[in-house]
Design an enzyme around this catalytic site. Structure first.
Site, PDB file in Angstrom:
ATOM      1  N   GLU A 103     -10.006 -12.518   5.991  1.00  0.00           N
ATOM      2  CA  GLU A 103     -10.602 -11.562   6.936  1.00  0.00           C
ATOM      3  C   GLU A 103     -12.119 -11.755   7.032  1.00  0.00           C
ATOM      4  O   GLU A 103     -12.767 -11.149   7.892  1.00  0.00           O
ATOM      5  CB  GLU A 103     -10.328 -10.117   6.482  1.00  0.00           C
ATOM      6  CG  GLU A 103      -8.849  -9.750   6.498  1.00  0.00           C
ATOM      7  CD  GLU A 103      -8.517  -8.530   5.646  1.00  0.00           C
ATOM      8  OE1 GLU A 103      -7.412  -8.000   5.820  1.00  0.00           O
ATOM      9  OE2 GLU A 103      -9.338  -8.126   4.801  1.00  0.00           O
ATOM     10  N   ARG A 134       3.966   1.175   1.082  1.00  0.00           N
ATOM     11  CA  ARG A 134       5.297   0.562   0.944  1.00  0.00           C
ATOM     12  C   ARG A 134       6.112   0.654   2.229  1.00  0.00           C
ATOM     13  O   ARG A 134       7.248   0.201   2.288  1.00  0.00           O
ATOM     14  CB  ARG A 134       6.032   1.220  -0.237  1.00  0.00           C
ATOM     15  CG  ARG A 134       7.170   0.406  -0.779  1.00  0.00           C
ATOM     16  CD  ARG A 134       7.535   0.778  -2.180  1.00  0.00           C
ATOM     17  NE  ARG A 134       6.664   0.084  -3.130  1.00  0.00           N
ATOM     18  CZ  ARG A 134       6.706   0.266  -4.439  1.00  0.00           C
ATOM     19  NH1 ARG A 134       7.589   1.088  -4.959  1.00  0.00           N
ATOM     20  NH2 ARG A 134       5.897  -0.400  -5.225  1.00  0.00           N
ATOM     21  N   TYR A 155      -9.641  -9.229   1.842  1.00  0.00           N
ATOM     22  CA  TYR A 155      -9.049 -10.560   1.659  1.00  0.00           C
ATOM     23  C   TYR A 155      -9.943 -11.641   2.274  1.00  0.00           C
ATOM     24  O   TYR A 155     -10.625 -11.391   3.270  1.00  0.00           O
ATOM     25  CB  TYR A 155      -7.642 -10.587   2.266  1.00  0.00           C
ATOM     26  CG  TYR A 155      -6.665  -9.834   1.394  1.00  0.00           C
ATOM     27  CD1 TYR A 155      -6.192 -10.398   0.218  1.00  0.00           C
ATOM     28  CD2 TYR A 155      -6.277  -8.537   1.710  1.00  0.00           C
ATOM     29  CE1 TYR A 155      -5.336  -9.696  -0.617  1.00  0.00           C
ATOM     30  CE2 TYR A 155      -5.420  -7.827   0.884  1.00  0.00           C
ATOM     31  CZ  TYR A 155      -4.947  -8.419  -0.282  1.00  0.00           C
ATOM     32  OH  TYR A 155      -4.112  -7.728  -1.117  1.00  0.00           O
ATOM     33  N   LYS A 200      -0.681  -1.637  -4.942  1.00  0.00           N
ATOM     34  CA  LYS A 200      -1.561  -0.507  -5.263  1.00  0.00           C
ATOM     35  C   LYS A 200      -0.737   0.547  -5.998  1.00  0.00           C
ATOM     36  O   LYS A 200       0.298   0.998  -5.486  1.00  0.00           O
ATOM     37  CB  LYS A 200      -2.137   0.093  -3.984  1.00  0.00           C
ATOM     38  CG  LYS A 200      -3.047  -0.866  -3.260  1.00  0.00           C
ATOM     39  CD  LYS A 200      -3.773  -0.139  -2.154  1.00  0.00           C
ATOM     40  CE  LYS A 200      -4.301  -1.120  -1.134  1.00  0.00           C
ATOM     41  NZ  LYS A 200      -4.958  -0.466  -0.007  1.00  0.00           N
ATOM     42  N   ASP A 223       0.858  -1.191   0.000  1.00  0.00           N
ATOM     43  CA  ASP A 223       0.000   0.000   0.000  1.00  0.00           C
ATOM     44  C   ASP A 223       0.898   1.246   0.000  1.00  0.00           C
ATOM     45  O   ASP A 223       1.254   1.756  -1.056  1.00  0.00           O
ATOM     46  CB  ASP A 223      -0.923  -0.071   1.224  1.00  0.00           C
ATOM     47  CG  ASP A 223      -1.918   1.073   1.282  1.00  0.00           C
ATOM     48  OD1 ASP A 223      -2.112   1.736   0.262  1.00  0.00           O
ATOM     49  OD2 ASP A 223      -2.494   1.315   2.356  1.00  0.00           O
ATOM     50  N   THR A 268       5.779  -0.857   5.123  1.00  0.00           N
ATOM     51  CA  THR A 268       6.046  -2.156   5.747  1.00  0.00           C
ATOM     52  C   THR A 268       7.164  -2.889   5.007  1.00  0.00           C
ATOM     53  O   THR A 268       8.098  -3.410   5.630  1.00  0.00           O
ATOM     54  CB  THR A 268       4.758  -3.005   5.754  1.00  0.00           C
ATOM     55  OG1 THR A 268       3.748  -2.271   6.445  1.00  0.00           O
ATOM     56  CG2 THR A 268       4.969  -4.342   6.418  1.00  0.00           C
TER      57      THR A 268
HETATM   58  P1  5GP Z   1       1.880  -0.477   3.770  1.00  0.00           P
HETATM   59  O1  5GP Z   1       2.982  -0.529   4.768  1.00  0.00           O
HETATM   60  O2  5GP Z   1       2.308  -0.871   2.376  1.00  0.00           O
HETATM   61  O3  5GP Z   1       1.158   0.835   3.787  1.00  0.00           O
HETATM   62  O4  5GP Z   1       0.736  -1.453   4.233  1.00  0.00           O
HETATM   63  C1  5GP Z   1       0.979  -2.682   4.573  1.00  0.00           C
HETATM   64  C2  5GP Z   1      -0.075  -3.325   5.431  1.00  0.00           C
HETATM   65  O5  5GP Z   1      -1.312  -2.576   5.583  1.00  0.00           O
HETATM   66  C3  5GP Z   1      -0.447  -4.585   4.726  1.00  0.00           C
HETATM   67  O6  5GP Z   1       0.438  -5.627   5.030  1.00  0.00           O
HETATM   68  C4  5GP Z   1      -1.855  -4.806   5.229  1.00  0.00           C
HETATM   69  O7  5GP Z   1      -1.827  -5.477   6.450  1.00  0.00           O
HETATM   70  C5  5GP Z   1      -2.430  -3.432   5.420  1.00  0.00           C
HETATM   71  N1  5GP Z   1      -3.178  -3.016   4.219  1.00  0.00           N
HETATM   72  C6  5GP Z   1      -2.854  -2.042   3.358  1.00  0.00           C
HETATM   73  N2  5GP Z   1      -3.743  -1.938   2.371  1.00  0.00           N
HETATM   74  C7  5GP Z   1      -4.665  -2.906   2.594  1.00  0.00           C
HETATM   75  C8  5GP Z   1      -5.868  -3.306   1.895  1.00  0.00           C
HETATM   76  O8  5GP Z   1      -6.248  -2.779   0.847  1.00  0.00           O
HETATM   77  N3  5GP Z   1      -6.564  -4.328   2.425  1.00  0.00           N
HETATM   78  C9  5GP Z   1      -6.180  -4.953   3.568  1.00  0.00           C
HETATM   79  N4  5GP Z   1      -6.938  -5.937   4.010  1.00  0.00           N
HETATM   80  N5  5GP Z   1      -5.063  -4.615   4.260  1.00  0.00           N
HETATM   81  C10 5GP Z   1      -4.311  -3.594   3.771  1.00  0.00           C
END
Ligand code: 5GP
Length: 207
Positions: free
Chosen positions: A188, A115, A185, A158, A113, A117
């Protein structure tokens, strides 16, 4: 998040995205080990192992788990806003560096999302590698460092402005690039039959 567009994905959707993505990953990276980011990366890593075994002469691929979570330091910050931080909820054991050094390590998660993480995971795993290298004779370090590789696989990426970067020398694979929607997902869902029915109905209206 009432006004955010949702996209429901099924177990079969995910399975097929992983099946389609694996041959390229084998050809271009050929991982020795997967580091699954929990909880969303666990199911994808397990499915990918099936296809990796099939495409790489039954090579046994270990799955290691790490747990990361984004938290909001500022009360009331919405999930879409910046300012999130990553915290470790689980990590590799004390021999983390030993496990990674000299290997082709594939980091697996369900979604990229912002990035943050993935970037955090990569930076921290590289620190473990550097820590391990310090315990090795200096003459061996450079060769070991260059033999240690990382790549990333996410089921969904994304397409949006990211808040963290992945170095360009780190191969990056995604099962599908999607617009900036909220992905629902299957793991969930409490009612999987209903989830699948709604996903099928969504697909029918998109046709
Ligand atoms: P990031 O660090 O890339 O912003 O987000 C990572 C974490 O946010 C993902 O591993 C997930 O747990 C959660 N996340 C981000 N976007 C989504 C989404 O569209 N759906 C779900 N279920 N979790 C998301």
């Amino acid at each position: 998040m009432a006004d955010v567009k949702h996209l429901r994905v099924t177990y079969n959707d995910i399975h097929n995205l992983i099946r389609n993505a694996t041959p390229k990953i084998v050809k271009e990276f050929n991982p020795d080990i997967m580091i699954a980011i929990g909880g969303g990366g666990f199911f994808p890593a397990r499915v990918m192992r099936t296809f990796l075994r099939e495409s790489s002469e039954n090579k046994a691929i270990q799955i290691q788990a790490i747990g990361l979570s984004l938290y909001e330091p500022v009360q009331g910050t919405s999930a879409e806003q910046i300012g999130h931080e990553v915290i470790r909820t689980q990590w590799l054991g004390p021999d983390a560096g030993k496990l990674l050094v000299g290997k082709r390590n594939l980091i697996v998660d369900e979604v990229d999302d912002t990035r943050k993480t993935l970037s955090y995971a990569l930076v921290e795993l590289l620190k473990d590698v550097e820590g391990e290298l310090l315990t090795r004779p200096e003459s061996e370090r450079e060769a070991l460092r260059s033999a240690t590789k990382f790549a990333i696989f996410v089921v969904h990426n994304k397409v949006k402005a990211k808040l963290a970067e992945i170095p360009t020398d780190t191969p990056y694979f995604s099962g599908a690039d999607v617009e900036d929607v909220w992905l629902d997902y299957p793991w969930e869902a409490t009612n999987i039959e209903e989830h699948d029915q709604l996903a099928a109905a969504d697909k029918a209206t998109r046709k």
